[in-house]
Enzyme design. Structure first.
Site, short mmCIF file in Angstrom:
data_model
loop_
_atom_site.label_atom_id
_atom_site.label_comp_id
_atom_site.label_asym_id
_atom_site.label_seq_id
_atom_site.Cartn_x
_atom_site.Cartn_y
_atom_site.Cartn_z
N SER A 276 51.75 24.91 -79.44
CA SER A 276 52.26 25.85 -80.44
C SER A 276 51.28 26.94 -80.83
O SER A 276 51.68 27.94 -81.39
CB SER A 276 52.70 25.09 -81.68
OG SER A 276 51.60 24.47 -82.28
N HIS B 97 58.47 22.22 -79.78
CA HIS B 97 58.64 23.67 -79.65
C HIS B 97 59.41 24.04 -78.40
O HIS B 97 59.20 25.10 -77.80
CB HIS B 97 57.26 24.36 -79.68
CG HIS B 97 56.56 24.17 -80.98
ND1 HIS B 97 56.83 24.93 -82.09
CD2 HIS B 97 55.66 23.23 -81.38
CE1 HIS B 97 56.09 24.52 -83.11
NE2 HIS B 97 55.38 23.48 -82.70
N LYS C 218 62.75 21.73 -86.60
CA LYS C 218 62.44 23.10 -86.17
C LYS C 218 63.75 23.76 -85.69
O LYS C 218 64.54 24.18 -86.52
CB LYS C 218 61.35 23.08 -85.10
CG LYS C 218 60.04 22.45 -85.62
CD LYS C 218 58.87 22.71 -84.73
CE LYS C 218 57.68 21.80 -84.99
NZ LYS C 218 57.06 21.93 -86.30
N1 PLP Z 1 54.49 17.77 -82.62
C1 PLP Z 1 54.32 19.11 -82.57
C2 PLP Z 1 53.92 19.75 -81.28
C3 PLP Z 1 54.50 19.89 -83.73
O1 PLP Z 1 54.31 21.21 -83.70
C4 PLP Z 1 54.89 19.23 -84.93
C5 PLP Z 1 55.07 20.00 -86.18
O2 PLP Z 1 54.36 20.87 -86.55
C6 PLP Z 1 55.06 17.85 -84.92
C7 PLP Z 1 54.86 17.15 -83.75
C8 PLP Z 1 55.49 17.12 -86.16
O3 PLP Z 1 56.87 17.36 -86.34
P1 PLP Z 1 57.57 16.97 -87.72
O4 PLP Z 1 57.51 18.18 -88.58
O5 PLP Z 1 58.95 16.55 -87.34
O6 PLP Z 1 56.77 15.85 -88.28
#
Ligand code: PLP
Length: 423
Positions: A210, A238, A269
């Protein structure tokens, strides 16, 4: 001065009716001093994260608390614009009315409703996997999988730039840990060779990283996994909902859906943006997670309204890929106009568009100046990204209009010239 007041309020110093009460005692006083000094250090290092307060729904146009209206938002993960989609909101209200506010329970005691089972079935169908399991977040899904699956006899091989939740999940497990250089297939191969001595090897990678908007070389990873008899795990936070012809994700985009064993992703998201996460993959794995995965076993069930949002978001995506296509066209418009203006945009074809600036101060002052022009973007610098690689991360959404995109490019061009980022 105001900082001291804010810290005192946070820690409970104060007097009068309704005011927080300070805990007395030497240990509490010592803790307060330590925390205050730690907070000062964070401020001194320039890494303090402040939060802007939004007074409207999530969407392309925001009103900030304190009156700042008409802000065009380029920093949410609302890739498909479903966070405030009328049908998604209606589905949440209906689920709330029919199934209540929440379950007051974990899933295995008294917390599984028909809508949880329906959503799990829908997620598995969307990803073309055997089964799925819901969590309160993808952070939890990542925290819960490695420990449940891997033992000291096994090995996990993780990209060095994987998301914090993958790193933490791996820390919790007792498997042998190998960290390979970011997207470096030579290094992954060397680590796979080293890991041949273990019973099972699991390669873990973000599908999309990200901070850079770069897509993991999944075809190559899967080839190496096949060669060295390893399993592949991807985090698709993402990617889910918009990468690949049907929005199934990075594995669909790169034609390796049948080679990736485990997919973790978020409902927070692109899929309505409320909250929640999941693992999807082979049925025995999902069955095992229901028995062993600690964030699943020991945390409350997803609230019905949240389940309703995600379920409707998936319905919309499975009916048509028009929303995802519209986002892709807008991403292309932004990337090509910014490149023509002279900026360097990291990544390729992804709605995460990091405008690379290098200098941390430049990224920070430019982001501030963009907001003065009504464009909400965020600057990222060390330690969130490597030293000397500061950037402003722009995220495109299907609900941005062409005019929104053009206004953003114009503002970048003006601000970039003012601060010497453009000639
Ligand atoms: N994995 C990635 C690559 C993320 O960008 C995020 C959130 O920022 C997460 C996991 C965690 O997701 P959640 O908001 O559902 O806890």
């Amino acid at each position: 001065m105001w900082r001291a007041v804010a810290v005192r309020a946070l820690l409970g110093a104060g007097a009068g009716i309704g005011a927080p009460r300070a805990v007395s005692g030497a240990a509490a006083a010592q803790l307060r001093r330590r925390l205050e000094s730690e907070l000062e250090e964070i401020r001194g290092a320039g890494t303090w994260k402040s939060e802007r307060v939004i007074a409207s729904r999530q969407g392309p146009h925001l009103r900030l608390a304190g009156g700042g209206g008409g802000i065009i938002n380029f920093c949410a993960n609302n890739y498909l614009g479903l966070s405030s989609h009328p049908e998604v909101i209606r589905a949440a209200v209906e689920a709330l009315e029919q199934f209540g506010a929440g379950l007051s329970s974990v899933r295995f005691i008294c917390g599984t409703q028909s809508i949880h089972k329906d959503l799990e079935e829908k997620i598995a169908r969307f990803h073309k996997r055997e089964d799925a399991i819901l969590y309160a977040s993808c952070f939890d899904a990542n925290a819960g999988i490695f420990e449940a699956l891997l033992t000291p006899e096994d090995a996990v091989l993780s990209d060095e730039l994987n998301h914090a939740s993958i790193i933490d999940g791996i820390r919790l497990c007792k498997a042998n840990k190998y960290r390979y250089k970011h997207m470096d297939m030579q290094d992954l191969e060397a680590k796979l060779q080293e890991a041949q001595k273990h019973r099972l090897r699991l390669v873990a990678t973000d599908g999309v990283f990200s901070m850079d908007g770069d897509i993991a070389p999944l075809r190559e990873i899967c080839q190496l996994a096949q060669k060295y008899d390893a399993l592949v795990f991807i985090d698709e936070c993402h990617a889910t909902g918009f990468l690949g012809p049907n929005g199934c994700g990075t594995d669909e985009l790169l034609g390796v859906m049948d080679k990736v064993t485990i997919v973790n992703s978020t409902l927070g998201k692109a899929l309505g943006g409320a909250a929640g996460g999941y693992t999807t993959g082979p049925k025995p794995l999902i069955d095992l997670l229901r028995q062993r995965s600690r964030p699943y076993l020991f945390s409350n069930s997803l609230p019905p309204a949240v389940v309703g949002c995600a379920s409707k978001a998936l319905d919309l995506l499975m009916e048509s890929n028009a929303i995802a296509q519209s986002m892709a066209a807008k991403t292309q418009r932004f990337r090509s106009k910014m490149t023509a203006a002279g900026f360097t945009i990291s990544g390729k074809d992804h709605p995460i568009c990091p405008v690379m600036l290098g200098d941390a101060r430049l990224a920070s002052v430019m982001a501030e100046d963009m907001l003065k022009r009504g464009i909400y973007v965020i600057g990222f610098s060390y330690p969130v990204v490597p030293k000397g690689k500061a950037r402003i991360r722009v995220q495109i959404s299907a609900v941005h209009s062409d005019e929104d995109i053009d206004r953003c490019v114009e503002a970048f061009t003006e601000v970039g010239r003012k601060h010497g980022a453009l000639p």
